[in-house]
Write a protein that holds these residues in place. Structure first.
Motif, PDB file in Angstrom:
ATOM      1  N   ALA A  79       0.823  -1.213   0.000  1.00 20.71           N
ATOM      2  CA  ALA A  79       0.000   0.000   0.000  1.00 20.71           C
ATOM      3  C   ALA A  79       0.851   1.255   0.000  1.00 20.71           C
ATOM      4  N   HIS A  80       2.150   1.101   0.288  1.00 19.82           N
ATOM      5  CA  HIS A  80       3.028   2.264   0.389  1.00 19.82           C
ATOM      6  C   HIS A  80       4.282   2.105  -0.455  1.00 19.82           C
ATOM      7  N   SER A  81       4.203   1.292  -1.494  1.00 21.32           N
ATOM      8  CA  SER A  81       5.353   1.058  -2.365  1.00 21.32           C
ATOM      9  C   SER A  81       5.011   1.437  -3.793  1.00 21.32           C
ATOM     10  N   ARG A  82       6.038   1.725  -4.567  1.00 19.33           N
ATOM     11  CA  ARG A  82       5.820   1.953  -5.984  1.00 19.33           C
ATOM     12  C   ARG A  82       5.249   0.686  -6.615  1.00 19.33           C
ATOM     13  N   PRO A  83       4.235   0.802  -7.450  1.00 19.09           N
ATOM     14  CA  PRO A  83       3.647  -0.391  -8.062  1.00 19.09           C
ATOM     15  C   PRO A  83       4.691  -1.198  -8.826  1.00 19.09           C
ATOM     16  N   ALA A  84       4.730  -2.479  -8.559  1.00 25.84           N
ATOM     17  CA  ALA A  84       5.701  -3.361  -9.195  1.00 25.84           C
ATOM     18  C   ALA A  84       5.142  -4.773  -9.199  1.00 25.84           C
ATOM     19  N   ALA A  85       5.655  -5.592 -10.094  1.00 23.59           N
ATOM     20  CA  ALA A  85       5.302  -7.007 -10.086  1.00 23.59           C
ATOM     21  C   ALA A  85       6.081  -7.706  -8.975  1.00 23.59           C
ATOM     22  N   HIS A  86       5.412  -8.640  -8.301  1.00 26.64           N
ATOM     23  CA  HIS A  86       6.033  -9.384  -7.212  1.00 26.64           C
ATOM     24  C   HIS A  86       5.772 -10.872  -7.382  1.00 26.64           C
ATOM     25  N   ALA A  87       6.579 -11.661  -6.710  1.00 28.40           N
ATOM     26  CA  ALA A  87       6.415 -13.107  -6.771  1.00 28.40           C
ATOM     27  C   ALA A  87       5.171 -13.565  -6.019  1.00 28.40           C
ATOM     28  N   GLY A  88       4.711 -12.769  -5.063  1.00 26.28           N
ATOM     29  CA  GLY A  88       3.541 -13.126  -4.281  1.00 26.28           C
ATOM     30  C   GLY A  88       3.229 -12.028  -3.279  1.00 26.28           C
ATOM     31  N   TRP A  89       2.312 -12.294  -2.350  1.00 21.11           N
ATOM     32  CA  TRP A  89       1.966 -11.341  -1.311  1.00 21.11           C
ATOM     33  C   TRP A  89       1.201 -12.046  -0.196  1.00 21.11           C
ATOM     34  N   LEU A  90       1.186 -11.423   0.957  1.00 21.71           N
ATOM     35  CA  LEU A  90       0.455 -11.923   2.113  1.00 21.71           C
ATOM     36  C   LEU A  90      -0.351 -10.774   2.701  1.00 21.71           C
ATOM     37  N   ALA A  91      -1.672 -10.914   2.717  1.00 20.76           N
ATOM     38  CA  ALA A  91      -2.575  -9.901   3.279  1.00 20.76           C
ATOM     39  C   ALA A  91      -3.092 -10.395   4.619  1.00 20.76           C
TER      40      ALA A  91
END
Length: 263
Positions: A224-236
């Motif tokens: 929510a506070h990073s420059r938009p980028a592609a990532h390998a995954g995420w945890l919400a």
């Protein structure tokens, strides 16, 4: 007071048009939609033209099969996903969304996640969040349940033995369920390459942040506070019972099927 491009918000620019888009989606689904490709194109044209009227000089970057590299995104733009969950729509699932995010000086500042099948819309402007519709329309999951993609379900069950895992096929819907307190945890497990694009997560990550939760990439970045980028995954997460227990989801073991990795 007359609005200007500087004072216009995503919510004011897209509000009525999102209702129109929802009607278009509902009409197509009621006719027995076989392919969502044409619907996706019509929604893209409708929403892009509306945003262009609101912000004539602001680029609208839509999701494609080959999105531009993150470092090629304009510092000021709108990221638009006119139909997040195309396969869900085609299959008759309600787990799809229309999302848009205003990027300013390289960072997300406003977002909208519209869930047409549930008649719910979440609008975020910095730290302020507005929810339209009844949250009771959404499914609710036990606080110990982890939501994940169909491709990740078996791996998540192996990693978190004993914890229930449920499948929700669309990233923005998973995150929105966390943001609205209908689930506590959702995860896109890393697959060894960057499969989570900004169009998948950025608007919903803002919504999770306003609920007091976080969405983090495997490297720890707060999405929510990073420059938009592609990532390998995420945890919400939204007040998870044990963050340490969830950490292995962002470091899944890889290897042949039957050896703890994905098959």
């Amino acid at each position: 007071m007359t609005s200007t491009p500087e004072t216009t918000t995503l919510a004011s620019a897209l509000g009525d048009v999102l209702d129109q888009a929802a009607g278009e989606i509902d009409s197509c689904r009621s006719r027995g939609l076989r392919s969502a490709t044409g619907l996706h194109r019509r929604l893209q044209d409708l929403l892009t033209s509306t945003l262009a009227n609101a912000w004539p000089d602001l680029p609208v970057i839509t999701v494609t099969h080959r999105p531009p590299p993150s470092d090629a995104l304009p510092a000021d733009c709108v990221l638009l996903n006119p139909l997040d969950g195309v396969a869900a729509v085609a299959s008759g699932s309600p787990h799809f969304a229309v999302t848009a995010c205003r990027i300013r000086r390289g960072f997300p500042v406003q977002g909208i996640v519209d869930l047409p099948a549930h008649h719910i819309r979440v609008s975020v402007d910095r730290a302020a969040r507005t929810v339209t519709g009844s949250v009771d329309r959404l499914p609710v999951f036990d606080e110990s349940t982890v939501l994940t993609r169909p491709d990740d379900a078996d791996s998540a069950r192996r990693i978190l033995a004993g914890r229930p895992v449920e499948v929700v096929p669309t990233a923005s819907v998973m995150m929105t369920l966390v943001a609205l307190g209908r689930a506590r945890v959702a995860a896109h497990l890393p697959a060894g390459h960057d499969t989570a694009t900004p169009w998948d997560y950025v608007s919903a990550a803002l919504a999770v942040h306003t609920s007091g939760g976080t969405v983090r990439a495997p490297d720890g970045r707060d999405l929510a506070h990073s420059r938009p980028a592609a990532h390998a995954g995420w945890l919400a997460t939204n007040q998870p019972p044990s963050p340490a227990e969830l950490a292995p989801l962002m470091n899944p073991p890889y290897g042949p099927a039957g050896e703890g990795g994905r098959g």
